[in-house]
Design a protein around this motif. Structure first.
Motif, PDB file in Angstrom:
ATOM      1  N   VAL A   1       0.894  -1.143  -0.044  1.00  0.00           N
ATOM      2  CA  VAL A   1       0.011  -0.096  -0.099  1.00  0.00           C
ATOM      3  C   VAL A   1       0.887   1.228  -0.045  1.00  0.00           C
ATOM      4  O   VAL A   1       1.510   1.579   1.135  1.00  0.00           O
ATOM      5  CB  VAL A   1      -0.971   0.067   1.146  1.00  0.00           C
ATOM      6  N   THR A   2       0.944   1.913  -0.945  1.00  0.00           N
ATOM      7  CA  THR A   2       2.042   2.911  -1.339  1.00  0.00           C
ATOM      8  C   THR A   2       1.135   4.354  -1.091  1.00  0.00           C
ATOM      9  O   THR A   2       1.765   5.338  -1.533  1.00  0.00           O
ATOM     10  CB  THR A   2       2.448   3.012  -2.764  1.00  0.00           C
ATOM     11  N   LYS A   3       0.317   4.536  -0.448  1.00  0.00           N
ATOM     12  CA  LYS A   3      -0.405   5.765  -0.285  1.00  0.00           C
ATOM     13  C   LYS A   3       0.273   6.738   0.555  1.00  0.00           C
ATOM     14  O   LYS A   3       1.134   6.277   1.341  1.00  0.00           O
ATOM     15  CB  LYS A   3      -1.635   5.470   0.861  1.00  0.00           C
TER      16      LYS A   3
ATOM     17  N   VAL B   1      -0.105  -4.536   2.872  1.00  0.00           N
ATOM     18  CA  VAL B   1       0.963  -3.976   3.684  1.00  0.00           C
ATOM     19  C   VAL B   1       1.612  -2.745   3.185  1.00  0.00           C
ATOM     20  O   VAL B   1       2.143  -2.667   2.288  1.00  0.00           O
ATOM     21  CB  VAL B   1       2.034  -5.116   4.076  1.00  0.00           C
ATOM     22  N   GLY B   2       1.434  -1.554   4.438  1.00  0.00           N
ATOM     23  CA  GLY B   2       2.000  -0.284   4.022  1.00  0.00           C
ATOM     24  C   GLY B   2       3.065   0.089   4.823  1.00  0.00           C
ATOM     25  O   GLY B   2       4.400   0.158   4.442  1.00  0.00           O
TER      26      GLY B   2
ATOM     27  N   ARG C   1       5.189   7.634   7.854  1.00  0.00           N
ATOM     28  CA  ARG C   1       5.417   8.724   7.212  1.00  0.00           C
ATOM     29  C   ARG C   1       5.363   9.881   8.343  1.00  0.00           C
ATOM     30  O   ARG C   1       4.624  10.124   9.150  1.00  0.00           O
ATOM     31  CB  ARG C   1       4.339   9.289   6.270  1.00  0.00           C
ATOM     32  N   PRO C   2       6.277  10.783   8.246  1.00  0.00           N
ATOM     33  CA  PRO C   2       6.482  11.733   9.496  1.00  0.00           C
ATOM     34  C   PRO C   2       5.115  12.764   9.129  1.00  0.00           C
ATOM     35  O   PRO C   2       4.928  13.128   8.089  1.00  0.00           O
ATOM     36  CB  PRO C   2       7.887  12.431   9.055  1.00  0.00           C
ATOM     37  N   ARG C   3       4.698  13.085  10.394  1.00  0.00           N
ATOM     38  CA  ARG C   3       3.850  14.273  10.194  1.00  0.00           C
ATOM     39  C   ARG C   3       4.050  15.470   9.649  1.00  0.00           C
ATOM     40  O   ARG C   3       5.385  15.857  10.089  1.00  0.00           O
ATOM     41  CB  ARG C   3       3.154  14.354  12.024  1.00  0.00           C
ATOM     42  N   LEU C   4       3.366  16.297   9.154  1.00  0.00           N
ATOM     43  CA  LEU C   4       3.987  17.559   8.712  1.00  0.00           C
ATOM     44  C   LEU C   4       3.617  18.515   9.922  1.00  0.00           C
ATOM     45  O   LEU C   4       2.892  18.399  10.668  1.00  0.00           O
ATOM     46  CB  LEU C   4       2.882  17.983   7.510  1.00  0.00           C
TER      47      LEU C   4
END
Length: 239
Positions: free
Chosen positions: A38-40, A227-228, A235-238
């Protein structure tokens, strides 16, 4: 970029070990389970690296992110899966790149998918998304049709031009009697798959399990795991 490739290769290897161990524990062959990454929220550059590392199935859940990414990666030997809740106004775009829509949960969506698949000259695979947190006729918190609605919706997909009924999908529910009981939830999905295959023998795909619970899904009999985080990282939060 080399560092990122090393990171993704290492993560993929760990996920592969988990799937292989789960298959061994369940007495299943490793080739019975397909990994969908899962590349979202991750860029097309990551998708390219994953393709270089041998990944062949990727998934997205938002068309606004998926459409440009799929276009950027149209030269790669990938199967694209759409796994998010899908609004009918996004169907034309999604049919342009998705090989499989895993979140089919209502008749109006089936009608829209069929119309656009015929228009585009494509055959689109469909999974009925099952909501195990729904009542007899309700929809789930995160989309999906109640188990009692599978038969009617499956018949509609099977009879719609441009569409192919591939099987069932679920997300482990956060509420209801299956909350926190992933193995039981996925076992229930397998029972529903058995019922479905009596009428539609080719609809044998069962998509269940994510980074945290792929072992439970494999043990229950899932054919595909999504699987992501375990592959791409958090992913770090903005901000």
């Amino acid at each position: 970029m080399a560092d990122r490739k090393d990171e993704l290769a290492g993560n993929l290897a760990k996920v592969e070990e988990r799937i292989a161990a789960a298959c061994a524990a369940a007495g299943r062959k490793r080739e019975e389970v397909t990994l969908i990454v899962v590349t979202k929220t991750y860029p097309a550059s990551d998708v390219r690296i994953l393709s270089e590392l041998g990944v062949r199935h990727v998934a997205e859940n938002k068309d606004q992110d998926a459409a440009p990414k799929a276009a950027d990666c149209s030269d790669l030997p990938l199967q694209w899966h759409f796994v998010g809740q899908l609004q009918t106004n996004k169907v034309r775009s999604v049919v342009g790149y998705a090989d499989v829509v895993q979140s089919v949960d209502r008749a109006r969506l089936v009608t829209a998918l069929s119309k656009e698949a015929v228009r585009a000259g494509r055959a689109v695979g469909c999974l009925i998304q099952v909501a195990l947190d729904a009542g007899l006729s309700e929809r789930g918190e995160r989309g999906g049709v109640a188990p009692g609605g599978i038969e009617e919706l499956a018949a509609l997909v099977a009879g719609s031009p441009g569409l192919r009924l591939d099987g069932l999908m679920t997300v482990a529910p956060l509420t209801g009697k299956y909350a926190g009981r992933q193995r039981a939830a996925f076992g229930r999905l397998m029972d529903l798959s058995t019922d479905l295959r009596r009428a539609h023998p080719a609809a044998n795909m069962v998509s269940a399990g994510m980074s945290a619970d792929l072992e439970e899904a494999v043990a229950a009999g899932a054919t595909h795991v999504r699987v992501g985080t375990a592959v791409l990282g958090v992913r770090p939060r903005l901000g």
